[in-house]
Motif scaffolding. Structure first.
Motif, PDB file in Angstrom:
ATOM      1  N   PRO A   1      41.209  19.292  26.640  1.00 34.31           N
ATOM      2  CA  PRO A   1      42.255  18.940  27.609  1.00 34.31           C
ATOM      3  C   PRO A   1      43.434  19.916  27.622  1.00 34.31           C
ATOM      4  O   PRO A   1      43.974  20.212  28.678  1.00 34.31           O
ATOM      5  N   LYS A   2      43.824  20.428  26.471  1.00 32.47           N
ATOM      6  CA  LYS A   2      44.975  21.333  26.431  1.00 32.47           C
ATOM      7  C   LYS A   2      44.659  22.648  27.156  1.00 32.47           C
ATOM      8  O   LYS A   2      45.469  23.160  27.925  1.00 32.47           O
ATOM      9  N   THR A   3      43.464  23.189  26.926  1.00 37.35           N
ATOM     10  CA  THR A   3      43.049  24.420  27.604  1.00 37.35           C
ATOM     11  C   THR A   3      42.917  24.178  29.110  1.00 37.35           C
ATOM     12  O   THR A   3      43.341  25.003  29.917  1.00 37.35           O
ATOM     13  N   LEU A   4      42.349  23.035  29.468  1.00 31.26           N
ATOM     14  CA  LEU A   4      42.204  22.699  30.883  1.00 31.26           C
ATOM     15  C   LEU A   4      43.576  22.585  31.544  1.00 31.26           C
ATOM     16  O   LEU A   4      43.794  23.127  32.627  1.00 31.26           O
ATOM     17  N   PHE A   5      44.496  21.903  30.881  1.00 27.75           N
ATOM     18  CA  PHE A   5      45.856  21.763  31.409  1.00 27.75           C
ATOM     19  C   PHE A   5      46.486  23.134  31.647  1.00 27.75           C
ATOM     20  O   PHE A   5      47.037  23.395  32.716  1.00 27.75           O
TER      21      PHE A   5
ATOM     22  N   GLN B   1      50.491  13.992  31.692  1.00 30.24           N
ATOM     23  CA  GLN B   1      50.266  12.556  31.528  1.00 30.24           C
ATOM     24  C   GLN B   1      48.787  12.226  31.726  1.00 30.24           C
ATOM     25  O   GLN B   1      48.203  11.476  30.963  1.00 30.24           O
ATOM     26  N   TYR B   2      48.180  12.789  32.772  1.00 28.33           N
ATOM     27  CA  TYR B   2      46.785  12.481  33.062  1.00 28.33           C
ATOM     28  C   TYR B   2      45.824  13.237  32.148  1.00 28.33           C
ATOM     29  O   TYR B   2      44.871  12.673  31.642  1.00 28.33           O
ATOM     30  N   ILE B   3      46.053  14.523  31.969  1.00 26.51           N
ATOM     31  CA  ILE B   3      45.074  15.363  31.282  1.00 26.51           C
ATOM     32  C   ILE B   3      45.111  15.210  29.770  1.00 26.51           C
ATOM     33  O   ILE B   3      44.089  15.006  29.131  1.00 26.51           O
ATOM     34  N   LEU B   4      46.278  15.296  29.184  1.00 29.49           N
ATOM     35  CA  LEU B   4      46.366  15.342  27.726  1.00 29.49           C
ATOM     36  C   LEU B   4      46.115  13.986  27.072  1.00 29.49           C
ATOM     37  O   LEU B   4      45.808  13.926  25.892  1.00 29.49           O
ATOM     38  N   ARG B   5      46.213  12.913  27.811  1.00 33.47           N
ATOM     39  CA  ARG B   5      45.935  11.592  27.249  1.00 33.47           C
ATOM     40  C   ARG B   5      44.523  11.112  27.568  1.00 33.47           C
ATOM     41  O   ARG B   5      44.162  10.000  27.246  1.00 33.47           O
ATOM     42  N   SER B   6      43.715  11.941  28.207  1.00 33.10           N
ATOM     43  CA  SER B   6      42.385  11.521  28.628  1.00 33.10           C
ATOM     44  C   SER B   6      41.426  11.458  27.449  1.00 33.10           C
ATOM     45  O   SER B   6      41.479  12.291  26.555  1.00 33.10           O
ATOM     46  N   PRO B   7      40.534  10.465  27.485  1.00 35.03           N
ATOM     47  CA  PRO B   7      39.497  10.441  26.450  1.00 35.03           C
ATOM     48  C   PRO B   7      38.583  11.643  26.661  1.00 35.03           C
ATOM     49  O   PRO B   7      38.275  12.012  27.796  1.00 35.03           O
TER      50      PRO B   7
END
Length: 197
Positions: free
Chosen positions: A98-102, A80-86
């Protein structure tokens, strides 16, 4: 004290009002080893909790600390927090997204939790902490669809041969180097080494 630290960490890493993460701060938090240190703290508090007698008045304080830390972990690896982040332009130009970070955050947290559960009896931990951990585990599976017949038959992904060669020259077997690149989802020697180590 732990509550105050976690509150400040959330202010820096997450924008709870908008339901997004500060991707650059979160990347830095991961890359400089803060997440690993946080997980060491979780393991420390869990062992303290298990080793304290039920009659010890500090046991409640330790249980509260574990619950707060569990909530932070669940937020840090929340899609919710990571993948929707600008995504700022700086992050978009790097290998991070964001996907790799997640995936990296989730992999690290789950690995440390599995290590914790091999050392500490799960049922001995406070229920609020276990609830956060369960939320975290459920989030890890929520974004992954079960493989279909088509996806199983798909060819293996190709990675930059120079990246694989660099990892092999460092002493990692080729199949492990390819598995690491597959896991991190990027042609990055640094990310692959983090995963391999």
């Amino acid at each position: 004290y732990v509550n105050s630290v976690v509150k400040e960490m959330k202010k820096v890493l997450l924008d709870e009002r908008h339901g997004t993460a500060n991707v650059l701060c979160l990347q830095t938090f991961y890359r400089v080893g803060c997440l690993q240190q946080l997980m060491s703290g979780v393991k420390f508090w869990a062992k303290c909790y298990v080793n304290l007698p039920d009659s010890d008045p500090d046991k409640t304080m330790v249980a509260n600390s574990l619950s707060v830390l569990g909530g932070l972990l669940a937020s840090l690896v929340s899609p919710q927090y990571i993948l929707r982040s600008p995504l700022p332009a700086l992050a978009a130009s790097s290998l991070w997204n964001p996907k790799t970070l997640f995936r990296s955050l989730l992999s690290t947290v789950l690995g440390h939790l599995m290590s914790l559960f091999s050392d500490v009896k799960i049922s001995a931990l406070p229920s609020a902490f276990l609830g956060s951990v369960l939320t975290l585990f459920l989030a890890s599976f929520a974004n992954h669809e079960p493989p279909t017949m088509q996806s199983r038959a798909a060819p293996a992904p190709r990675f930059d041969e120079a990246t694989i060669t660099a990892l092999v020259e460092m002493g990692f077997p080729r199949n492990r180097a390819e598995a690491a690149l597959q896991h991190v989802g990027a042609d990055s020697v640094e990310l692959a080494m983090d995963w391999l180590l």
